[in-house]
Design a protein around this motif. Structure first.
Motif, PDB file in Angstrom:
ATOM      1  N   ASN A  89       0.395  -1.239  -0.207  1.00 17.31           N
ATOM      2  CA  ASN A  89      -0.133  -0.028   0.327  1.00 17.31           C
ATOM      3  C   ASN A  89       0.692   1.473  -0.098  1.00 17.31           C
ATOM      4  O   ASN A  89       0.781   2.035  -0.634  1.00 17.31           O
ATOM      5  CB  ASN A  89      -1.132   0.247   1.382  1.00 17.31           C
ATOM      6  CG  ASN A  89      -2.124   0.866   1.060  1.00 17.31           C
ATOM      7  OD1 ASN A  89      -2.489   1.387   0.362  1.00 17.31           O
ATOM      8  ND2 ASN A  89      -2.310   1.699   1.911  1.00 17.31           N
ATOM      9  N   ALA A  90       2.060   1.473   0.985  1.00 15.48           N
ATOM     10  CA  ALA A  90       2.920   2.569   0.935  1.00 15.48           C
ATOM     11  C   ALA A  90       3.077   2.494  -0.428  1.00 15.48           C
ATOM     12  O   ALA A  90       3.788   3.137  -1.099  1.00 15.48           O
ATOM     13  CB  ALA A  90       3.778   1.847   1.525  1.00 15.48           C
ATOM     14  N   VAL A  91       4.009   1.640  -1.274  1.00 15.93           N
ATOM     15  CA  VAL A  91       4.493   1.346  -2.116  1.00 15.93           C
ATOM     16  C   VAL A  91       3.327   2.512  -3.518  1.00 15.93           C
ATOM     17  O   VAL A  91       4.143   2.833  -4.520  1.00 15.93           O
ATOM     18  CB  VAL A  91       5.335   0.336  -3.092  1.00 15.93           C
ATOM     19  CG1 VAL A  91       5.843   0.315  -4.444  1.00 15.93           C
ATOM     20  CG2 VAL A  91       6.838  -0.410  -2.142  1.00 15.93           C
ATOM     21  N   GLU A  92       2.496   1.837  -3.394  1.00 11.75           N
ATOM     22  CA  GLU A  92       1.381   2.339  -4.171  1.00 11.75           C
ATOM     23  C   GLU A  92       0.917   3.991  -4.143  1.00 11.75           C
ATOM     24  O   GLU A  92       1.416   4.374  -5.569  1.00 11.75           O
ATOM     25  CB  GLU A  92      -0.192   0.804  -3.886  1.00 11.75           C
ATOM     26  CG  GLU A  92      -0.916   1.985  -4.948  1.00 11.75           C
ATOM     27  CD  GLU A  92      -2.205   1.515  -4.523  1.00 11.75           C
ATOM     28  OE1 GLU A  92      -3.697   1.563  -5.751  1.00 11.75           O
ATOM     29  OE2 GLU A  92      -2.507   0.505  -3.736  1.00 11.75           O
ATOM     30  N   CYS A  93       1.594   4.526  -2.776  1.00  6.15           N
ATOM     31  CA  CYS A  93       0.789   5.445  -2.930  1.00  6.15           C
ATOM     32  C   CYS A  93       2.639   6.567  -3.665  1.00  6.15           C
ATOM     33  O   CYS A  93       2.132   7.643  -4.650  1.00  6.15           O
ATOM     34  CB  CYS A  93       0.967   6.166  -1.317  1.00  6.15           C
ATOM     35  SG  CYS A  93      -0.910   5.049  -0.707  1.00  6.15           S
ATOM     36  N   LEU A  94       3.364   6.099  -3.318  1.00 11.31           N
ATOM     37  CA  LEU A  94       4.631   7.030  -3.577  1.00 11.31           C
ATOM     38  C   LEU A  94       4.759   6.935  -5.555  1.00 11.31           C
ATOM     39  O   LEU A  94       4.854   7.209  -6.022  1.00 11.31           O
ATOM     40  CB  LEU A  94       5.691   5.874  -3.198  1.00 11.31           C
ATOM     41  CG  LEU A  94       6.055   6.060  -1.563  1.00 11.31           C
ATOM     42  CD1 LEU A  94       7.173   5.430  -1.139  1.00 11.31           C
ATOM     43  CD2 LEU A  94       5.865   7.884  -1.102  1.00 11.31           C
ATOM     44  N   GLN A  95       3.786   5.628  -5.523  1.00 16.34           N
ATOM     45  CA  GLN A  95       4.343   5.107  -7.317  1.00 16.34           C
ATOM     46  C   GLN A  95       3.488   6.313  -7.915  1.00 16.34           C
ATOM     47  O   GLN A  95       3.166   6.614  -9.261  1.00 16.34           O
ATOM     48  CB  GLN A  95       3.978   3.593  -7.982  1.00 16.34           C
ATOM     49  CG  GLN A  95       4.896   3.057  -7.886  1.00 16.34           C
ATOM     50  CD  GLN A  95       4.180   1.374  -7.731  1.00 16.34           C
ATOM     51  OE1 GLN A  95       2.875   1.038  -7.501  1.00 16.34           O
ATOM     52  NE2 GLN A  95       5.697   0.983  -8.166  1.00 16.34           N
ATOM     53  N   LEU A  96       2.154   6.499  -7.049  1.00 19.28           N
ATOM     54  CA  LEU A  96       1.344   7.934  -7.545  1.00 19.28           C
ATOM     55  C   LEU A  96       1.189   8.422  -7.579  1.00 19.28           C
ATOM     56  O   LEU A  96       1.018   9.769  -8.266  1.00 19.28           O
ATOM     57  CB  LEU A  96      -0.027   7.278  -7.131  1.00 19.28           C
ATOM     58  CG  LEU A  96      -1.046   6.491  -6.954  1.00 19.28           C
ATOM     59  CD1 LEU A  96      -2.138   5.989  -6.217  1.00 19.28           C
ATOM     60  CD2 LEU A  96      -1.697   5.877  -8.592  1.00 19.28           C
ATOM     61  N   GLY A  97       2.471   9.186  -7.524  1.00 17.47           N
ATOM     62  CA  GLY A  97       2.929  10.536  -7.360  1.00 17.47           C
ATOM     63  C   GLY A  97       2.957  11.099  -5.523  1.00 17.47           C
ATOM     64  O   GLY A  97       3.438  12.334  -5.645  1.00 17.47           O
ATOM     65  N   ALA A  98       2.841  10.671  -4.717  1.00 12.58           N
ATOM     66  CA  ALA A  98       2.344  11.281  -3.419  1.00 12.58           C
ATOM     67  C   ALA A  98       4.711  10.970  -2.869  1.00 12.58           C
ATOM     68  O   ALA A  98       4.998  10.688  -3.264  1.00 12.58           O
ATOM     69  CB  ALA A  98       2.044  10.160  -2.955  1.00 12.58           C
ATOM     70  N   VAL A  99       4.381  12.618  -1.731  1.00 11.67           N
ATOM     71  CA  VAL A  99       5.632  12.145  -1.285  1.00 11.67           C
ATOM     72  C   VAL A  99       6.004  11.302  -0.453  1.00 11.67           C
ATOM     73  O   VAL A  99       7.157  11.009  -0.124  1.00 11.67           O
ATOM     74  CB  VAL A  99       6.075  14.768  -1.418  1.00 11.67           C
ATOM     75  CG1 VAL A  99       6.320  14.792  -2.829  1.00 11.67           C
ATOM     76  CG2 VAL A  99       5.433  14.394  -0.227  1.00 11.67           C
ATOM     77  N   ASP A 100       5.038  10.877   0.514  1.00  3.99           N
ATOM     78  CA  ASP A 100       5.270  10.595   1.949  1.00  3.99           C
ATOM     79  C   ASP A 100       3.135   9.958   2.074  1.00  3.99           C
ATOM     80  O   ASP A 100       3.163  10.082   1.631  1.00  3.99           O
ATOM     81  CB  ASP A 100       5.223  11.368   3.041  1.00  3.99           C
ATOM     82  CG  ASP A 100       6.180  11.031   4.284  1.00  3.99           C
ATOM     83  OD1 ASP A 100       5.983   9.390   3.737  1.00  3.99           O
ATOM     84  OD2 ASP A 100       6.550  11.067   4.871  1.00  3.99           O
ATOM     85  N   TYR A 101       3.660   9.158   3.352  1.00  3.26           N
ATOM     86  CA  TYR A 101       2.140   8.356   3.416  1.00  3.26           C
ATOM     87  C   TYR A 101       2.655   8.468   5.152  1.00  3.26           C
ATOM     88  O   TYR A 101       3.123   8.418   5.317  1.00  3.26           O
ATOM     89  CB  TYR A 101       1.801   7.212   2.356  1.00  3.26           C
ATOM     90  CG  TYR A 101       3.010   5.955   3.592  1.00  3.26           C
ATOM     91  CD1 TYR A 101       1.826   5.243   3.788  1.00  3.26           C
ATOM     92  CD2 TYR A 101       4.022   5.808   2.965  1.00  3.26           C
ATOM     93  CE1 TYR A 101       3.002   4.584   5.054  1.00  3.26           C
ATOM     94  CE2 TYR A 101       4.591   5.029   3.731  1.00  3.26           C
ATOM     95  CZ  TYR A 101       3.857   3.916   4.293  1.00  3.26           C
ATOM     96  OH  TYR A 101       4.905   2.977   5.204  1.00  3.26           O
ATOM     97  N   LEU A 102       0.988   7.934   5.340  1.00  2.85           N
ATOM     98  CA  LEU A 102       1.423   8.514   6.631  1.00  2.85           C
ATOM     99  C   LEU A 102      -0.407   7.331   7.375  1.00  2.85           C
ATOM    100  O   LEU A 102      -1.402   7.502   6.219  1.00  2.85           O
ATOM    101  CB  LEU A 102       0.856  10.137   7.299  1.00  2.85           C
ATOM    102  CG  LEU A 102       0.519   9.862   8.976  1.00  2.85           C
ATOM    103  CD1 LEU A 102       1.794   9.634   9.128  1.00  2.85           C
ATOM    104  CD2 LEU A 102      -0.015  11.154   9.431  1.00  2.85           C
ATOM    105  N   LEU A 103       0.094   6.220   8.511  1.00  2.00           N
ATOM    106  CA  LEU A 103      -0.973   5.486   8.772  1.00  2.00           C
ATOM    107  C   LEU A 103      -1.824   6.293   9.727  1.00  2.00           C
ATOM    108  O   LEU A 103      -1.192   6.300  10.942  1.00  2.00           O
ATOM    109  CB  LEU A 103      -0.586   4.226   8.890  1.00  2.00           C
ATOM    110  CG  LEU A 103       0.615   3.673   8.356  1.00  2.00           C
ATOM    111  CD1 LEU A 103       1.173   2.288   8.433  1.00  2.00           C
ATOM    112  CD2 LEU A 103      -0.544   3.034   6.783  1.00  2.00           C
ATOM    113  N   LYS A 104      -3.273   5.656   9.760  1.00  2.00           N
ATOM    114  CA  LYS A 104      -4.152   6.170  10.565  1.00  2.00           C
ATOM    115  C   LYS A 104      -4.105   5.562  11.401  1.00  2.00           C
ATOM    116  O   LYS A 104      -4.167   4.092  11.221  1.00  2.00           O
ATOM    117  CB  LYS A 104      -5.077   5.891   9.944  1.00  2.00           C
ATOM    118  CG  LYS A 104      -5.153   7.630   8.835  1.00  2.00           C
ATOM    119  CD  LYS A 104      -6.715   7.714   8.770  1.00  2.00           C
ATOM    120  CE  LYS A 104      -7.371   8.906   7.938  1.00  2.00           C
ATOM    121  NZ  LYS A 104      -8.693   8.742   7.079  1.00  2.00           N
TER     122      LYS A 104
END
Length: 493
Positions: A89-104
């Motif tokens: 899920n983290a990799v998918e977020c970054l591949q989409l162009g996000a600079v980071d992700y944060l888990l709830k």
């Protein structure tokens, strides 16, 4: 801390908590409940540095929102908020162009740390881009330094301005002291409305007086039109940069660039870049203008010397002008570049300037010269070089004047150079000078016929004169239209 953040999440309580906490820490926080609302915020003209996007939302989720932001070229970094962990899920977020992700769920300190990191990296990228743009401006400012001629320098400046700032229209309005009553130089002519051209010229003149650049956005022009007679009603509402070009007391003119409504408006940063570039170009243009005026003055002085030489011997009147015209004709026939043709034109005029130092009784002697008198006569090449070397812009002409009596067989003067060491342009001067001297009357003899002169040149080809140049010149001088071609050559360069 500073920056504008858009928080997009369908949980109202989460939005309120994050907005309050981040606002206390110095950030400006906008909120939206889903992707559709977020697009309304992003399209409202309020710039956003970073968007916090919940990955799963009703109406439009975070992934769809990010894709739409890219399609619309919305410049904002993205951090995904997701309640679904895992590396994939983290990799998918970054591949989409996000600079980071944060888990709830996350705490505020963790959120602010991610924001600090993302916004810091964004500022760094912005600084690099700004430095790159600045270096680009410096780069094409530097590239102007080898352009000596005012007109060439101006055209290069306008071309690079057009390429770098991407306007729909560009106009340079010369100051009257530069080009008299010359009209503007307009690029993208179809895009210019006549009233906009007139108004830009008037505004440019006022800004030139104050030496002050201005940025006009469409809203500013619209308000000015509503206010009264500041801006004529038929002036289109465009994004406009107007920059004066003035260095000390030298007024070059003013420059105007515009983009149509609907394109990205010019910014204060672009105005700063244009002002910086224009100021550098203005210094070079002012120097080129002064140099051109000084050249005209110096050439006037030099030409007066030539007239003084010819006044000493009425037989040589017009000799230098004819040699100059003939040299340009021969140079053009041999495919020389414009720069070399200009050197030939000047060298032809000045090649005998050293004869001003030759006593009249030698210069006008009706019979053959003695060896001592001939030695004095031969000094005119060195004297001419000494006179001309005092004028800096004639530096490239010096060897042409000094060597125009050298011969391929090494028997010439003043150095007795072999063919390979004689400047090619000097060899051209030598051929046409020989032709003109042989066909003109002198105190000690009458001029030869063209036929005899051509034969004499042929006999001396390879020994007294460059063989290839002699054959080329004979072809030119044998043409029925020779005199007309000489006249055109004199006018062309």
């Amino acid at each position: 801390m500073s920056g504008r953040i858009l928080l997009v999440d369908d949980e109202a309580e989460l939005r309120d908590i994050c907005r309050e906490a981040l606002t206390e820490r110095g950030w400006t926080v906008l909120t939206a409940a889903n992707g559709v609302e977020a697009l309304e915020v992003l399209s409202s003209g309020r710039p956003v540095d970073l968007a916090l996007l919940d990955k799963r939302m009703p109406r439009m989720d975070g992934v769809s929102l990010l894709k739409e932001m890219k399609r619309r070229n919305i410049d904002a970094d993205v951090i995904f908020l997701t309640g679904y962990g895992g590396v994939d899920n983290a990799v998918e977020c970054l591949q989409l162009g996000a600079v980071d992700y944060l888990l709830k769920p996350f705490n505020i300190d963790e959120l602010t740390a991610r924001l600090d990191k993302a916004l810091g990296e964004r500022r760094l990228r912005s600084s690099v881009q700004e430095a790159t743009s600045f270096m680009d401006v410096l780069g094409f400012s530097e590239s102007l330094k080898d352009k000596k001629d005012f007109s060439t320098l101006l055209q290069e400046f306008l071309q690079q301005t057009w390429d770098f700032f991407a306007p729909h229209g560009l106009a340079f309005f010369p100051d009257g002291h530069v080009n008299g009553e010359a009209g503007p130089t307009v690029w993208g002519g179809d895009a210019w409305h006549p009233s906009l051209t007139r108004w830009c010229k008037a505004v440019g003149g006022r800004l030139l007086d104050r030496n002050q650049p201005r940025l006009f956005d469409p809203a500013t022009l619209a308000n000015a039109k509503r206010a009264g007679n500041v801006v004529p009603q038929d002036v289109p509402e465009v994004s406009l940069l107007v920059v004066p070009m003035r260095h000390d007391d030298t007024r070059i003119g003013s420059l105007a660039l515009f983009r149509h409504p609907g394109a990205s408006d010019y910014t204060q940063k672009e105005l700063q870049y244009l002002t910086f570039f224009a100021s550098h170009a203005t210094v070079m243009l002012a120097n080129a203008l002064k140099d051109s005026r000084m050249r005209s003055i110096n050439m006037g002085v030099i030409t007066s010397f030539v007239r003084a030489v010819e006044a000493k011997d009425h037989y040589t009147s017009g000799h230098s002008e004819r040699v100059s015209s003939y040299a340009v004709m021969l140079g053009r026939k041999m495919g020389l570049a414009s720069k070399d043709l200009k050197l030939l034109r000047i060298a032809g005029l000045l090649h005998d300037i050293g004869k001003i130092g030759v006593p009249d009784h030698i210069l006008n002697k009706p019979g053959p010269l003695t060896s001592q008198e001939y030695a004095v006569m031969k000094r005119h090449a060195s004297v001419g070089k000494d006179i001309v070397r005092r004028v800096i812009f004639l530096e490239e002409v010096l060897p042409l004047i000094y060597c125009h009596h050298e011969r391929p067989d090494g028997l010439g003067y003043p150095e007795g150079l072999p063919l390979g060491d004689i400047p090619p342009l000097s060899r051209i001067i030598s051929v046409v000078d020989g032709h003109e001297a042989m066909t003109s009357d002198r105190a000690y003899r009458q001029g030869m016929t063209y036929r005899d002169a051509m034969e004499r040149l042929r006999r001396g080809a390879g020994s007294q004169w460059d063989e290839r140049m002699v054959h080329t010149w004979v072809d030119i001088a044998s043409s029925p239209s020779f005199s007309e071609e000489a006249r055109k050559a004199a006018m062309a360069e």
